[in-house]
Motif scaffolding. Structure first.
Motif: not given
Length: 195
Positions: A29, A31-32, A35-37, A39, A71-75
């Motif tokens: 998904k 996020e902004n 940034t990718l979320n 899961s 969960r990992k966030y990719f900027n």
């Protein structure tokens, strides 16, 4: 013959259950604007998560232990504009989600998530049964090598069947280790077997 039919039905059932499980393993998904979320759920030991650029260079990778979720966030703010791929790899398949980055931000490419299934191999004495489910009707090449690297067999499969099945008789070759290579589109899988 009845045993072959039963074995084929069992392998199909395993593959279809894998497909059903694979559909809820990864969620990507936005996020902004940068940034990718990502899961993951129902994680099996050894499952991998990658972020790759269009040329296949790995920007992030991790091998996970069995756990209920991750969960990992990719900027992506610091990477160049282009197409990137979020991939999760299990024992049975690879699920790929493409992401587009441009000056306006990031976006998921609609209806472009694909699942690449890995080949299944069953060795019974000198018979080797191979099955591979193709998600697209693309050519497949199969080659078999001995332990010295000598090619014993090669086949290019161009038919429209999504399920590739073969039985190879190894009774005419010495006991030992053999390598079966599968080339499918931009993926290559190698499986070592012992006869």
């Amino acid at each position: 013959m009845k045993r072959v039919i039963n074995l084929s039905l069992l392998v199909c059932a395993i593959l279809f259950s894998t497909v059903m499980k694979a559909s809820d393993i990864m969620s990507v998904k936005i996020e902004n604007s940068s940034t990718l979320n990502v899961s993951l759920s129902n994680i099996s030991k050894g499952q991998k998560l990658y972020l790759k650029n269009y040329s296949g260079k790995i920007l992030f990778d991790i091998t996970l232990d069995a756990m209920p979720s991750y969960r990992k966030y990719f900027n992506l703010n610091t990477v160049k504009d282009g197409i990137y791929f979020v991939e999760t790899e299990t024992e049975f398949d690879i699920k790929v989600t493409p992401v587009l980055k441009n000056p306006q931000g990031i976006a998921l490419i609609n209806n472009s998530v694909i699942t690449v299934f890995k080949p299944k191999i069953l060795v019974e004495n000198s018979m080797v049964r191979v099955m591979l489910t193709r998600s697209e009707k693309l050519p497949l090449s199969v080659s078999i090598y001995d332990s010295a690297g000598v090619m014993l067999f090669a086949e290019k499969v161009k038919n429209d069947d999504l399920i590739f099945e073969r039985a190879y008789n190894f009774s005419g070759v010495p006991s030992g280790k053999y390598l079966i290579n599968f080339d499918l589109k931009d993926r290559k899988f190698s499986k070592e077997i012992s006869i």
